[in-house]
Write a protein that holds these residues in place. Structure first.
Motif, PDB file in Angstrom:
ATOM      1  N   VAL A 138       1.134  30.233 -41.234  1.00  0.00           N
ATOM      2  CA  VAL A 138       1.275  29.017 -40.434  1.00  0.00           C
ATOM      3  C   VAL A 138       1.551  29.448 -39.005  1.00  0.00           C
ATOM      4  O   VAL A 138       2.460  30.238 -38.742  1.00  0.00           O
ATOM      5  CB  VAL A 138       2.430  28.129 -40.953  1.00  0.00           C
ATOM      6  N   HIS A 139       0.764  28.935 -38.086  1.00  0.00           N
ATOM      7  CA  HIS A 139       0.913  29.276 -36.673  1.00  0.00           C
ATOM      8  C   HIS A 139       1.835  28.266 -35.992  1.00  0.00           C
ATOM      9  O   HIS A 139       1.916  27.101 -36.409  1.00  0.00           O
ATOM     10  CB  HIS A 139      -0.457  29.294 -35.994  1.00  0.00           C
ATOM     11  N   GLU A 187       1.734  26.485 -33.385  1.00  0.00           N
ATOM     12  CA  GLU A 187       1.148  25.228 -32.903  1.00  0.00           C
ATOM     13  C   GLU A 187       0.825  24.257 -34.040  1.00  0.00           C
ATOM     14  O   GLU A 187       0.570  23.075 -33.808  1.00  0.00           O
ATOM     15  CB  GLU A 187      -0.094  25.482 -32.043  1.00  0.00           C
ATOM     16  N   GLU A 188       0.862  24.715 -35.282  1.00  0.00           N
ATOM     17  CA  GLU A 188       0.600  23.856 -36.432  1.00  0.00           C
ATOM     18  C   GLU A 188       1.864  23.182 -36.961  1.00  0.00           C
ATOM     19  O   GLU A 188       1.790  22.232 -37.732  1.00  0.00           O
ATOM     20  CB  GLU A 188      -0.001  24.674 -37.589  1.00  0.00           C
ATOM     21  N   MET A 189       3.021  23.653 -36.565  1.00  0.00           N
ATOM     22  CA  MET A 189       4.268  23.203 -37.174  1.00  0.00           C
ATOM     23  C   MET A 189       4.532  21.706 -36.987  1.00  0.00           C
ATOM     24  O   MET A 189       4.911  21.023 -37.926  1.00  0.00           O
ATOM     25  CB  MET A 189       5.431  24.036 -36.676  1.00  0.00           C
ATOM     26  N   PRO A 204       2.225  19.168 -35.974  1.00  0.00           N
ATOM     27  CA  PRO A 204       1.208  18.318 -36.603  1.00  0.00           C
ATOM     28  C   PRO A 204       1.275  18.318 -38.131  1.00  0.00           C
ATOM     29  O   PRO A 204       0.941  17.321 -38.764  1.00  0.00           O
ATOM     30  CB  PRO A 204      -0.122  18.920 -36.126  1.00  0.00           C
ATOM     31  N   LEU A 205       1.735  19.414 -38.727  1.00  0.00           N
ATOM     32  CA  LEU A 205       1.827  19.496 -40.181  1.00  0.00           C
ATOM     33  C   LEU A 205       3.189  19.037 -40.712  1.00  0.00           C
ATOM     34  O   LEU A 205       3.474  19.206 -41.890  1.00  0.00           O
ATOM     35  CB  LEU A 205       1.562  20.928 -40.660  1.00  0.00           C
ATOM     36  N   MET A 257       6.118  20.265 -40.498  1.00  0.00           N
ATOM     37  CA  MET A 257       6.754  21.416 -41.136  1.00  0.00           C
ATOM     38  C   MET A 257       8.250  21.173 -41.277  1.00  0.00           C
ATOM     39  O   MET A 257       8.904  20.724 -40.345  1.00  0.00           O
ATOM     40  CB  MET A 257       6.496  22.677 -40.306  1.00  0.00           C
ATOM     41  N   SER A 276       5.169  21.651 -45.798  1.00  0.00           N
ATOM     42  CA  SER A 276       4.533  20.868 -44.743  1.00  0.00           C
ATOM     43  C   SER A 276       3.730  19.737 -45.366  1.00  0.00           C
ATOM     44  O   SER A 276       3.397  19.757 -46.549  1.00  0.00           O
ATOM     45  CB  SER A 276       3.651  21.751 -43.857  1.00  0.00           C
ATOM     46  N   ASP A 311       0.472  16.994 -44.506  1.00  0.00           N
ATOM     47  CA  ASP A 311      -0.682  16.648 -43.681  1.00  0.00           C
ATOM     48  C   ASP A 311      -1.372  15.473 -44.358  1.00  0.00           C
ATOM     49  O   ASP A 311      -0.869  14.917 -45.325  1.00  0.00           O
ATOM     50  CB  ASP A 311      -1.618  17.861 -43.582  1.00  0.00           C
ATOM     51  N   ASN A 363       1.981  24.240 -48.433  1.00  0.00           N
ATOM     52  CA  ASN A 363       2.936  25.324 -48.171  1.00  0.00           C
ATOM     53  C   ASN A 363       4.343  25.097 -48.693  1.00  0.00           C
ATOM     54  O   ASN A 363       5.310  25.425 -48.010  1.00  0.00           O
ATOM     55  CB  ASN A 363       3.017  25.592 -46.660  1.00  0.00           C
TER      56      ASN A 363
END
Length: 131
Positions: A23-24, A26-28, A30-31, A33, A47, A49, A59
């Motif tokens: 998981v990057h 920048e995804e935290m 929007p997902l 997390m 997370s 989505d 995840n």
């Protein structure tokens, strides 16, 4: 990676999954997390989505030394509450075979089969949870 490796997968298998499980930063957001902490350390991560009306649980991983101590259940329930709050009606997930008994105990129902995102020819059971 530690949580997935807990199930005895080979190093080759784990390396094949590395990119899919990463998981990057920048995804935290929007997902959606979420992490669980105990005594100052992260013990679980999950997370969420998806697009209305169906959320997607992604995840959900628990540190091996706390598996079986209720952390996964707490995270699952938190993510279900989050999904309801967003307006999702169901929460779907693709389950590692070793995690299927956990998801079934949470009330998830098997609804299909999907290809693995990491291992060609491998499939995962798809589950849904009514919110």
């Amino acid at each position: 990676m530690r949580s997935k490796a807990h199930w005895g997968y080979s190093e080759e298998f784990m390396e094949s999954c590395r990119d899919e499980l990463r998981v990057h930063a920048e995804e935290m957001v929007p997902l959606r997390m979420t992490v669980a902490e105990a005594e100052g350390r992260v013990v679980a991560v999950a997370s969420l989505d998806g697009q209305l009306p169906e959320g997607e649980l992604l995840n959900l991983f628990v540190e091996p030394d706390v598996i079986g101590k209720g952390v996964g259940r707490t995270m699952f329930q938190h993510m279900a509450d989050t999904a309801r709050g967003v307006g999702f009606r169901t929460m779907a997930l693709d389950a590692d075979p070793n995690a299927e008994p956990f998801y079934e105990a949470m009330g998830c129902v098997r609804v299909g089969v999907v290809p693995s995102g990491s291992i060609p020819g491998r499939t995962l059971n798809r589950y849904a949870f009514e919110l």
